[in-house]
Design a protein around this motif. Structure first.
Motif, PDB file in Angstrom:
ATOM      1  N   SER A   1       0.811  -1.213   0.000  1.00 51.06           N
ATOM      2  CA  SER A   1       0.000   0.000   0.000  1.00 51.06           C
ATOM      3  C   SER A   1       0.848   1.268   0.000  1.00 51.06           C
ATOM      4  CB  SER A   1      -0.925   0.009   1.221  1.00 51.06           C
ATOM      5  OG  SER A   1      -0.163  -0.083   2.418  1.00 51.06           O
ATOM      6  N   TYR A   2       2.158   1.130   0.167  1.00 49.41           N
ATOM      7  CA  TYR A   2       3.051   2.281   0.095  1.00 49.41           C
ATOM      8  C   TYR A   2       3.889   2.166  -1.174  1.00 49.41           C
ATOM      9  CZ  TYR A   2       6.517  -1.133   1.618  1.00 49.41           C
ATOM     10  OH  TYR A   2       7.321  -2.239   1.694  1.00 49.41           O
ATOM     11  N   CYS A   3       4.576   3.232  -1.525  1.00 52.99           N
ATOM     12  CA  CYS A   3       5.394   3.174  -2.735  1.00 52.99           C
ATOM     13  C   CYS A   3       6.757   2.577  -2.408  1.00 52.99           C
ATOM     14  CB  CYS A   3       5.580   4.556  -3.336  1.00 52.99           C
ATOM     15  SG  CYS A   3       6.504   4.490  -4.880  1.00 52.99           S
ATOM     16  N   PRO A   4       7.157   1.500  -3.074  1.00 54.07           N
ATOM     17  CA  PRO A   4       8.455   0.885  -2.783  1.00 54.07           C
ATOM     18  C   PRO A   4       9.642   1.643  -3.358  1.00 54.07           C
ATOM     19  CG  PRO A   4       7.303  -0.356  -4.472  1.00 54.07           C
ATOM     20  CD  PRO A   4       6.351   0.698  -4.009  1.00 54.07           C
ATOM     21  N   ALA A   5       9.393   2.664  -4.208  1.00 49.96           N
ATOM     22  CA  ALA A   5      10.464   3.502  -4.769  1.00 49.96           C
ATOM     23  C   ALA A   5      11.567   2.664  -5.397  1.00 49.96           C
ATOM     24  CB  ALA A   5      11.038   4.434  -3.701  1.00 49.96           C
ATOM     25  N   SER A   6      11.182   1.627  -6.123  1.00 46.25           N
ATOM     26  CA  SER A   6      12.172   0.705  -6.679  1.00 46.25           C
ATOM     27  C   SER A   6      11.674   0.159  -8.003  1.00 46.25           C
ATOM     28  CB  SER A   6      12.417  -0.448  -5.697  1.00 46.25           C
ATOM     29  OG  SER A   6      13.327  -1.379  -6.228  1.00 46.25           O
ATOM     30  N   GLY A   7      12.476   0.305  -9.045  1.00 50.22           N
ATOM     31  CA  GLY A   7      12.128  -0.219 -10.352  1.00 50.22           C
ATOM     32  C   GLY A   7      13.016  -1.386 -10.738  1.00 50.22           C
ATOM     33  N   PRO A   8      12.881  -1.894 -11.970  1.00 51.74           N
ATOM     34  CA  PRO A   8      13.698  -3.023 -12.418  1.00 51.74           C
ATOM     35  C   PRO A   8      15.054  -2.571 -12.934  1.00 51.74           C
ATOM     36  CG  PRO A   8      12.172  -2.409 -14.141  1.00 51.74           C
ATOM     37  CD  PRO A   8      11.890  -1.490 -12.980  1.00 51.74           C
ATOM     38  N   SER A   9      16.004  -3.506 -12.966  1.00 54.15           N
ATOM     39  CA  SER A   9      17.297  -3.298 -13.612  1.00 54.15           C
ATOM     40  C   SER A   9      17.455  -4.400 -14.645  1.00 54.15           C
ATOM     41  CB  SER A   9      18.434  -3.344 -12.586  1.00 54.15           C
ATOM     42  OG  SER A   9      19.692  -3.139 -13.218  1.00 54.15           O
TER      43      SER A   9
ATOM     44  N   HIS B   1      16.564  -1.825  -4.233  1.00 52.77           N
ATOM     45  CA  HIS B   1      17.326  -1.034  -5.198  1.00 52.77           C
ATOM     46  C   HIS B   1      18.474  -1.800  -5.854  1.00 52.77           C
ATOM     47  CE1 HIS B   1      15.573   2.120  -2.415  1.00 52.77           C
ATOM     48  NE2 HIS B   1      14.943   2.273  -3.567  1.00 52.77           N
ATOM     49  N   PRO B   2      18.154  -2.890  -6.558  1.00 51.93           N
ATOM     50  CA  PRO B   2      19.206  -3.647  -7.239  1.00 51.93           C
ATOM     51  C   PRO B   2      19.703  -2.940  -8.496  1.00 51.93           C
ATOM     52  CG  PRO B   2      17.072  -4.565  -7.788  1.00 51.93           C
ATOM     53  CD  PRO B   2      16.823  -3.495  -6.757  1.00 51.93           C
ATOM     54  N   SER B   3      20.945  -3.238  -8.857  1.00 52.02           N
ATOM     55  CA  SER B   3      21.543  -2.763 -10.102  1.00 52.02           C
ATOM     56  C   SER B   3      22.326  -3.917 -10.696  1.00 52.02           C
ATOM     57  CB  SER B   3      22.469  -1.568  -9.835  1.00 52.02           C
ATOM     58  OG  SER B   3      23.084  -1.125 -11.032  1.00 52.02           O
ATOM     59  N   ALA B   4      22.105  -4.206 -11.993  1.00 49.47           N
ATOM     60  CA  ALA B   4      22.672  -5.407 -12.604  1.00 49.47           C
ATOM     61  C   ALA B   4      23.419  -5.081 -13.890  1.00 49.47           C
ATOM     62  CB  ALA B   4      21.562  -6.425 -12.893  1.00 49.47           C
ATOM     63  N   VAL B   5      24.430  -5.904 -14.196  1.00 53.81           N
ATOM     64  CA  VAL B   5      25.100  -5.895 -15.500  1.00 53.81           C
ATOM     65  C   VAL B   5      25.344  -7.343 -15.899  1.00 53.81           C
ATOM     66  CG1 VAL B   5      26.242  -3.672 -15.125  1.00 53.81           C
ATOM     67  CG2 VAL B   5      27.448  -5.794 -14.547  1.00 53.81           C
ATOM     68  N   ILE B   6      25.516  -7.575 -17.192  1.00 52.60           N
ATOM     69  CA  ILE B   6      25.884  -8.897 -17.694  1.00 52.60           C
ATOM     70  C   ILE B   6      27.201  -8.760 -18.444  1.00 52.60           C
ATOM     71  CG2 ILE B   6      24.531  -8.655 -19.825  1.00 52.60           C
ATOM     72  CD1 ILE B   6      23.923 -11.691 -19.599  1.00 52.60           C
ATOM     73  N   THR B   7      28.143  -9.647 -18.147  1.00 51.75           N
ATOM     74  CA  THR B   7      29.460  -9.597 -18.777  1.00 51.75           C
ATOM     75  C   THR B   7      29.525 -10.577 -19.946  1.00 51.75           C
ATOM     76  OG1 THR B   7      30.177 -11.026 -16.937  1.00 51.75           O
ATOM     77  CG2 THR B   7      30.759  -8.705 -16.823  1.00 51.75           C
ATOM     78  N   GLY B   8      30.603 -10.488 -20.723  1.00 53.34           N
ATOM     79  CA  GLY B   8      30.711 -11.268 -21.944  1.00 53.34           C
ATOM     80  C   GLY B   8      30.663 -12.761 -21.743  1.00 53.34           C
ATOM     81  N   ASP B   9      30.988 -13.240 -20.541  1.00 54.56           N
ATOM     82  CA  ASP B   9      30.939 -14.671 -20.254  1.00 54.56           C
ATOM     83  C   ASP B   9      29.536 -15.154 -19.908  1.00 54.56           C
ATOM     84  OD1 ASP B   9      30.668 -13.426 -17.812  1.00 54.56           O
ATOM     85  OD2 ASP B   9      32.559 -14.171 -16.984  1.00 54.56           O
ATOM     86  N   GLY B  10      28.545 -14.256 -19.965  1.00 55.09           N
ATOM     87  CA  GLY B  10      27.170 -14.628 -19.652  1.00 55.09           C
ATOM     88  C   GLY B  10      26.820 -14.553 -18.186  1.00 55.09           C
ATOM     89  N   ASN B  11      27.768 -14.149 -17.337  1.00 57.41           N
ATOM     90  CA  ASN B  11      27.489 -14.015 -15.909  1.00 57.41           C
ATOM     91  C   ASN B  11      26.714 -12.723 -15.643  1.00 57.41           C
ATOM     92  OD1 ASN B  11      28.953 -16.347 -15.550  1.00 57.41           O
ATOM     93  ND2 ASN B  11      30.788 -15.314 -14.784  1.00 57.41           N
ATOM     94  N   ILE B  12      25.716 -12.814 -14.772  1.00 60.48           N
ATOM     95  CA  ILE B  12      24.930 -11.645 -14.384  1.00 60.48           C
ATOM     96  C   ILE B  12      25.344 -11.234 -12.980  1.00 60.48           C
ATOM     97  CG2 ILE B  12      22.626 -10.718 -13.989  1.00 60.48           C
ATOM     98  CD1 ILE B  12      21.549 -12.714 -15.993  1.00 60.48           C
TER      99      ILE B  12
END
Length: 499
Positions: free
Chosen positions: A257-265, A317-328
């Motif tokens: 019921s409150y705003c989680p202030a968090s979107g997807p990465s 508040h996650p933040s993600a990247v994917i590297t050339g080896d396919g690891n996230i």
């Protein structure tokens, strides 16, 4: 590409945080800024040049910029991006965004120079590496624009989106989208990002623009249908300049019921799309990684960052990247031990996160927030976040191997301290302390058995010279050890108190 196993599975049990991984000691990016720094964003070029922006709220709000051309060993003196001082907005997680393409820097932020009820999105670009900036208004001239998001696609088109509210009433309207095909010289008319059927976007959660490997642009955001706030995406149709229908990316039936202030990465490689996001589990907010192997048609895999037997743990508040080896790789906030920035990696072919550890220094005694993760062409990782010890400062760490000759200059908490004088002493003694960098500091007195006697100082010290004085209270004469802890470095000196 190796396959990821379907459905939710392994939960790594962690009872205490690990403070060792491949990340370096943290570096202070906002060294000479006043300690009111929020919501950093970062872009990293293929060769490892790092560009960081954030909001400093002293005297209102300004967008500050700093860069590093040596993988984070040193950062430049900050400069203000906005040309009208003291108006950058920092409502919620409403921070600025930065992108780089072909040696041109692009920045987008929410600005209140027209008044609180006319907060608008402003864009700035720099063609000289951030030395000078030129800006223009790209948001609605009549309306309230918050949570801006910026990206430059593979064709060089600049895309900007933001939440649009009605001025005065602050009633929510929609997510607005505008784009520039000429490097920011001019911008298109606004398009509505979604038809909002069902529900409407969560109006205080950031949006994420992402280009898939096939060139398809998608916008990911948290939707709100009667307080069910799952993640959805819509696709941009460049042939008719319109956005498509809602497509679900999470299926948690997440009621709040409150705003989680968090979107997807969002991250992607080949046919794989990964989405790091926050949802609730047993009354606690947790971060998950959802995976799609059919270019976003379905997200059949949901992997928790890690699960713990400890209760009252909150992640966001996650933040993600994917590297050339396919690891996230994912960074996120974790509430344990007063608040930390945690790191984990989903290795290609695995179905659980590994290497769970804290990126920030282990001596943190207050909350760390707002992480942002980047990478270079070689797969080295770069992290920035807000350190809330004694104000709010921007911290940085990297997995790039810093040469041994640079380790000293890289560590932000170097200091030198003189022996006590006079020594022996009565009634007081003092030390000359010099810090190469601003830092948290503790100066503590112990007796010869190792028992703590008193704290001389526990707080934040600016870069430069400081005089530390100790005048004992009602204690007996004898030998006392004065222990200095500046950041992650420690030194101890013996004194003799005559009484």
């Amino acid at each position: 590409m190796k396959k990821y196993f379907p459905v939710i599975i392994h939960c790594l049990i962690i009872h205490s945080l690990v403070y060792s991984n491949d990340f370096s000691s943290s570096q202070l990016v906002s060294e000479n800024a006043t300690p009111q720094n929020f919501y950093p964003d970062m872009t990293v070029t293929e060769d490892g040049t790092i560009y960081v922006i954030w909001v400093n709220t002293t005297d209102g709000g300004d967008v500050y910029f700093s860069k590093s051309t040596d993988h984070g060993v040193t950062f430049s003196e900050y400069v203000a991006v906005n040309q009208s001082p003291n108006h950058a907005s920092s409502i919620g997680f409403n921070g600025p965004k930065i992108a780089e393409r072909n040696d041109t820097l692009h920045v987008l932020w929410a600005d209140q120079r027209g008044g609180y009820d006319h907060t608008s999105a402003y864009y700035a670009r720099s063609v000289d590496g951030g030395i000078t900036w030129e800006e223009t208004q790209v948001g609605h001239g009549y309306g309230i624009n918050l949570y801006p998001e910026l990206m430059v696609d593979s064709d060089g088109i600049i895309h900007a989106v933001f939440h649009y509210f009605q001025p005065g009433s602050w009633s929510y309207r929609h997510i607005a989208h505008t784009r520039s095909t000429n490097g920011g010289d001019s911008w298109s008319d606004f398009k509505t990002v979604s038809n909002y059927n069902p529900g409407e976007p969560c109006d205080c959660c950031p949006i994420n623009l992402h280009e898939l490997p096939n060139g398809q642009l998608i916008a990911g955001f948290r939707n709100n249908l009667n307080n069910i706030r799952d993640m959805y995406s819509v696709q941009w149709n460049s042939s008719n300049s319109s956005w498509g229908n809602l497509s679900p990316m999470s299926y948690d039936n997440f009621y709040v019921s409150y705003c989680p202030a968090s979107g997807p990465s969002l991250v992607s490689q080949d046919s794989l799309i990964g989405m790091a996001y926050m949802a609730e589990s047993d009354g606690e907010s947790r971060v998950y990684l959802a995976l799609s192997e059919d270019m976003g048609d379905t997200f059949a895999v949901k992997i928790p960052m890690e699960m713990t037997s400890v209760t009252n743990v909150f992640q966001n508040h996650p933040s993600a990247v994917i590297t050339g080896d396919g690891n996230i790789h994912v960074l996120w906030e974790d509430s344990r031990d007063n608040g930390n920035i945690l790191y984990g990696v989903l290795e290609s072919g695995q179905d659980f996160m590994s290497d769970i550890s804290a990126v920030n220094d282990s001596m943190t005694n207050s909350q760390e927030i707002a992480p942002n993760l980047g990478k270079d062409a070689e797969g080295y990782l770069y992290a920035v976040w807000v350190d809330c010890r004694y104000g709010r400062h921007i911290r940085f760490a990297t997995t790039y191997p810093i040469p041994l000759s640079n380790q000293g200059s890289f560590t932000p908490d170097q200091f030198s301290v003189s022996p006590a004088y006079p020594n022996p002493f009565n009634p007081s003694t003092q030390f000359d302390l010099t810090l190469d960098y601003a830092s948290v500091a503790q100066v503590t007195v112990y007796d010869i058995t190792g028992k703590e006697v008193e704290s001389i100082f526990d707080g934040y010290l600016e870069k430069g010279y400081h005089k530390i004085k100790w005048q004992p209270g009602s204690i007996s004469g004898g030998i006392y050890l004065i222990h200095f802890r500046i950041g992650m470095q420690e030194k101890t000196y013996k004194t003799i108190y005559l009484k």
